[in-house]
Design an enzyme around this catalytic site. Structure first.
Site, PDB file in Angstrom:
ATOM      1  N   GLU A 174       0.785  -1.234   0.000  1.00  5.62           N
ATOM      2  CA  GLU A 174       0.000   0.000   0.000  1.00  5.62           C
ATOM      3  C   GLU A 174       0.819   1.287   0.000  1.00  5.62           C
ATOM      4  O   GLU A 174       0.706   2.118   0.908  1.00  5.62           O
ATOM      5  CB  GLU A 174      -0.981  -0.005   1.172  1.00  5.62           C
ATOM      6  CG  GLU A 174      -2.004  -1.124   1.024  1.00  5.62           C
ATOM      7  CD  GLU A 174      -3.025  -1.185   2.140  1.00  5.62           C
ATOM      8  OE1 GLU A 174      -2.859  -0.476   3.164  1.00  5.62           O
ATOM      9  OE2 GLU A 174      -3.988  -1.958   2.010  1.00  5.62           O
ATOM     10  N   GLU A 232      -5.571  -7.629  -1.601  1.00  7.30           N
ATOM     11  CA  GLU A 232      -6.396  -7.478  -0.399  1.00  7.30           C
ATOM     12  C   GLU A 232      -7.756  -6.935  -0.798  1.00  7.30           C
ATOM     13  O   GLU A 232      -7.860  -6.016  -1.618  1.00  7.30           O
ATOM     14  CB  GLU A 232      -5.753  -6.522   0.611  1.00  7.30           C
ATOM     15  CG  GLU A 232      -4.474  -7.006   1.237  1.00  7.30           C
ATOM     16  CD  GLU A 232      -3.924  -6.012   2.261  1.00  7.30           C
ATOM     17  OE1 GLU A 232      -4.712  -5.158   2.741  1.00  7.30           O
ATOM     18  OE2 GLU A 232      -2.725  -6.075   2.569  1.00  7.30           O
TER      19      GLU A 232
END
Length: 533
Positions: free
Chosen positions: A203, A345
């Protein structure tokens, strides 16, 4: 003691509180894991890419339908749930049987340091992990998962156990450390085809505001901030050591790297920002260039309202607007045959009714069958505060609502997947035969013991619903059970099929775990639906 795990998203923070009894273990000297060859359920040999497909060594298409098992990125430095009463092998058994063919394993660089110690392990339940380093525990998990036909993706989730970072480096963890640690892992698992690749950094995201943006950008050309360039440096360094790995590259949040700012410096041009790691809108224009061809997989993240209330969830055309959003951020890469997509995810508590609609639409968007987009669900762990998990708080029982949505899209590994779709009808003995049984005692202590009973259906048809019975001598009683509903009446123990896998197919096996009070004993008179084993 209480641990708090945080993962940030644009405009929101994903928090999870982890409560466990933590004991510090002594780390032993690291040793390489043995090589394991993956089975046909997730392909043969190492994987590579072909357009928007992931293919195996024979050219057959492989779809990754996996799950995240986190913890190695936290202060525990190893998988969460090892503190529970469900042994680690049984947890992997359940993941595989449900149809998850890959484990994405988050880690921090702290867990890789010499002398790093793992904590939060129930040594009565997992005595074989006592004294092992975080890497040695990872070795065990890789070996066992590989034996079930599963694959492993390693995810550099955090530079340190303290938390995530917008960039791939921090003042305490340099870019060179990041790359060197990746090269160490590539060498450690060289030749082990269970480990298929590297998710380079979790991320990357925006920080600050223009003109002083300090976060991760995509294609901005600033070496210290351009995540696309950093992914090339790390990816090529890894491929120089291990040319067979896939390189998974996540997106950013805002392509310019700053919050509420613009791509080209024009204040009138509002920038399109999304989830941390979820924005690959510039990857078509500025692709990641790797020195070994056919190794690049783009890996966006995607979440629902339980993580953050993005504007599109309140749009008048919700949920019809969702495919267009996904197309813009990352789906175009797959639809235009540029590269494979592996959603690293995605998840939700499903507390908001919109989230259930979101998950159903997202799974439909990925497509069905082997040619659909790949994914690893967040998460197995129940202790992710914003999403919960597939496992419930006992790390044994399954969230059947989530599993039912995901199940049609799962492609099980060989030796661990769900049985054929139940056909209903009364429970009956397996036609044309019976069963075989293997039992092992996995742990003992004063006044009790733990065991695993693996029963294989050797009959001529599926057993639905299945039921295993056995006998124990006087004084032995069931304390707990998993992978089945385990009860006892007198000296007879019954393990009834769980609701999520009621059918036991021909040649399929189920491993029933239990703890018991009394002297260590071996089950006798084991039967499958009345047919003796």
């Amino acid at each position: 003691m209480s641990r708090t795990l945080r993962r940030g998203m644009l405009g929101g923070v994903l928090a999870a509180v982890v409560t466990a009894t933590v004991g510090v273990l002594v780390a032993a000297a690291p040793t390489p894991a043995p090589a394991v060859t993956a089975n046909a359920g997730t392909g043969t040999g190492y994987l590579h890419t072909d357009g928007n497909r992931i293919v195996d060594a024979t050219g057959a298409t492989v779809r990754i339908t996996g799950i995240n098992w986190f913890g190695m990125e936290t202060d525990n430095k190893t998988f969460h749930g090892l503190w529970s009463t469900n042994p680690w092998r049984n947890q992997i058994d359940t993941m595989a049987r449900l149809g998850y063919n890959t484990l994405r394993v988050p880690y921090s660089n702290d867990a890789l340091k010499p002398g790093a110690t793992a904590s939060g392990i129930n040594d009565f339940v997992n005595p074989d992990l006592v004294g092992l380093s975080p890497l040695q525990i990872l070795d065990r998990v890789i070996e066992y998962a590989g034996g079930k036909g599963m694959r492993i993706i390693l995810d550099r989730h955090r530079p340190s156990a303290g938390g995530q970072s917008a960039l791939w480096y921090t003042p305490a963890v340099s870019e060179q450390t990041w790359i060197d640690d990746w090269k160490m892992l590539a060498r450690r698992y060289a030749g082990n085809t269970t480990v298929i690749g590297a998710d380079l950094h979790n991320e990357p995201h925006a920080e600050g505001t223009n003109p002083n943006a300090t976060g991760a950008c995509w294609g901005c050309g600033v070496p210290a901030r351009d995540w696309r360039l950093a992914a090339e440096r790390a990816g090529n360094a890894i491929l120089g050591v291990q040319p067979n790995w896939l390189i998974f590259v996540e997106g950013v949040s805002c392509p310019s790297g700053g919050l509420s700012n613009v791509w080209d410096g024009d204040p009138s041009n509002d920038e399109d920002c999304g989830w941390w790691g979820g924005n690959l809108s510039k990857a078509g224009e500025f692709p990641v260039r790797l020195t070994v061809p056919n190794r690049l997989v783009y890996s966006p993240h995607e979440y629902a309202t339980s993580v953050y209330e993005q504007a599109w969830f309140d749009a008048p055309d919700f949920p019809a607007n969702l495919p267009g959003i996904w197309d813009r951020y990352w789906g175009y890469l797959y639809k235009q045959n540029i590269a494979p997509i592996m959603m690293g995810e995605f998840g939700s508590t499903l507390a908001d009714p919109r989230d259930k609609v979101w998950l159903e639409r997202l799974m439909a968007y990925t497509g069905t069958g082997v040619n659909g987009m790949s994914f690893t669900y967040w998460s197995w762990n129940p202790n992710s505060g914003d999403t919960g998990g597939i496992a419930l708080d006992d790390w044994t029982t399954i969230n059947t609502t989530k599993q039912a949505i995901l199940q049609p899209y799962l492609i099980a590994p060989v030796g661990g997947g769900p049985s054929p779709t139940p056909t209903g009808g009364p429970s009956s003995p397996p036609p044309g035969g019976g069963c075989t049984v293997v039992y092992r005692t996995t742990n003992t202590w004063q006044g009790g013991f733990q065991g695993e009973l693996t029963v294989t259906n050797t009959g001529g048809a599926a057993v639905n619903p299945w039921r295993v019975t056995w006998s124990w001598p006087s004084g032995v009683t069931v304390a707990s059970g998993w992978n089945a509903t385990v009860t006892q009446s007198g000296g007879t123990v019954t393990a009834a099929a769980p609701t999520w896998t009621p059918s036991l197919g021909v040649g399929a096996s189920v491993t029933i775990g239990f703890t018991a009070n009394g002297p260590t004993s071996t089950p006798s008179a084991v039967a499958l639906n009345g047919a003796a084993c």
